[in-house]
Design an enzyme around this catalytic site. Structure first.
Site, short mmCIF file in Angstrom:
data_model
loop_
_atom_site.label_atom_id
_atom_site.label_comp_id
_atom_site.label_asym_id
_atom_site.label_seq_id
_atom_site.Cartn_x
_atom_site.Cartn_y
_atom_site.Cartn_z
N ASP A 69 47.90 27.26 73.71
CA ASP A 69 47.25 28.07 74.74
C ASP A 69 46.39 29.16 74.09
O ASP A 69 46.60 29.53 72.93
CB ASP A 69 48.30 28.76 75.63
CG ASP A 69 49.15 27.75 76.38
OD1 ASP A 69 48.68 26.62 76.58
OD2 ASP A 69 50.29 28.10 76.74
N1 URA Z 1 54.12 25.87 74.98
C1 URA Z 1 53.39 26.77 75.67
O1 URA Z 1 53.80 27.24 76.74
N2 URA Z 1 52.20 27.14 75.15
C2 URA Z 1 51.73 26.68 73.97
O2 URA Z 1 50.64 27.08 73.54
C3 URA Z 1 52.52 25.75 73.26
C4 URA Z 1 53.72 25.37 73.80
#
Ligand code: URA
Length: 249
Positions: free
Chosen positions: A110
């Site tokens: 993310d």
């Molecule tokens: N899980 C999440 O919530 N975000 C990420 O970036 C990776 C795993």
């Protein structure tokens, strides 16, 4: 061994367009195995042949493997109207066409997640690491908004080990997560290892238990750990040993 045309190889190693390469070749600036080569169509074996351009050896390589310590506010997608992308973060040496394929991120993190992100031209490695069938483990360091008392911590360790129904997120439906390994570090921080990669998975796993992830950093993929010497935003190529570790899963 499949041979590639000399002009394609040079163009994919940063010597400009096919037209630019043609000019170099016509000027007699390109040598193949010690002899000036005037034919752009000459077949090159990238493992056996040696090319020099203007007296400098061209290091031939099919694939590139990069470990990045991704920073926040950088997106994993290859295009974005607002944020910088992980590809924007790379130096010009990597903004070329490679013989093996396009340089791309392996999976996603993310925009507000930091940590280990692999980038490669090697589609088969990407498939190996991201195929749900392979259950490649990924470990995250998580900081939570709400502190968790030790009895509840033990309860969560058991629930995470068994798997549970994870809350939906936007258009993404609820799903039953696979067994995950939760190790508490303090009352509001832990390491979590998951073997799948659903949308916002780690955040949703904790949201299911009414908590909120306020910091997330990936620290390993398979047997490969993030190099602690890489500051946030930095990257480097993988060593041979690190690449073999990734293939072990
Ligand atoms: N899980 C999440 O919530 N975000 C990420 O970036 C990776 C795993």
């Amino acid at each position: 061994m499949k041979k590639e045309r000399l002009d394609k190889i040079l163009s994919h190693h940063g010597f400009g367009s096919r037209k630019d390469v043609k000019t170099l070749v016509r000027k007699g600036l390109v040598q193949v195995n010690g002899k000036i080569c005037l034919n752009c169509e000459t077949g090159i074996d990238d493992e056996a042949d040696e090319i020099f351009v203007d007296g400098e050896k061209v290091v031939l390589r099919k694939n590139v493997y990069i470990m990045m310590n991704k920073a926040q506010n950088v997106v994993t997608s290859t295009k974005d109207g607002i944020h910088r992308t992980v590809l924007d973060e790379l130096s010009d040496d990597y903004k070329i066409n490679f013989l093996g394929g396009n340089l791309h991120p392996v999976g996603r993190l993310d925009v507000d997640t930091e940590g280990l992100l692999l980038l490669t031209t090697d589609g088969s490695l990407t498939h190996h690491l991201t195929s749900p069938k392979n259950h490649v483990p990924k470990t995250y360091f998580v900081v939570l908004k709400n502190p968790v008392a030790s009895s509840e911590q033990q309860n969560l360790v058991k629930k995470f080990a068994l798997g549970f129904e994870v809350v939906p997120d936007g258009n993404e439906s609820a799903f039953c997560c696979q067994s995950a390994n939760l190790v508490w570090i303090s009352e509001n921080s832990a390491q979590l290892t998951i073997h799948e990669g659903k949308y916002h998975q780690v955040k949703r796993m904790f949201k299911t238990f009414e908590n909120e992830v306020i910091f997330l950093k990936r620290i390993s993929v398979g047997k490969l750990c993030l190099d602690e010497k890489l500051s946030t935003g930095e990257y480097r190529e993988l060593t041979e040993e690190e690449l073999s570790l990734l293939l072990e899963n």
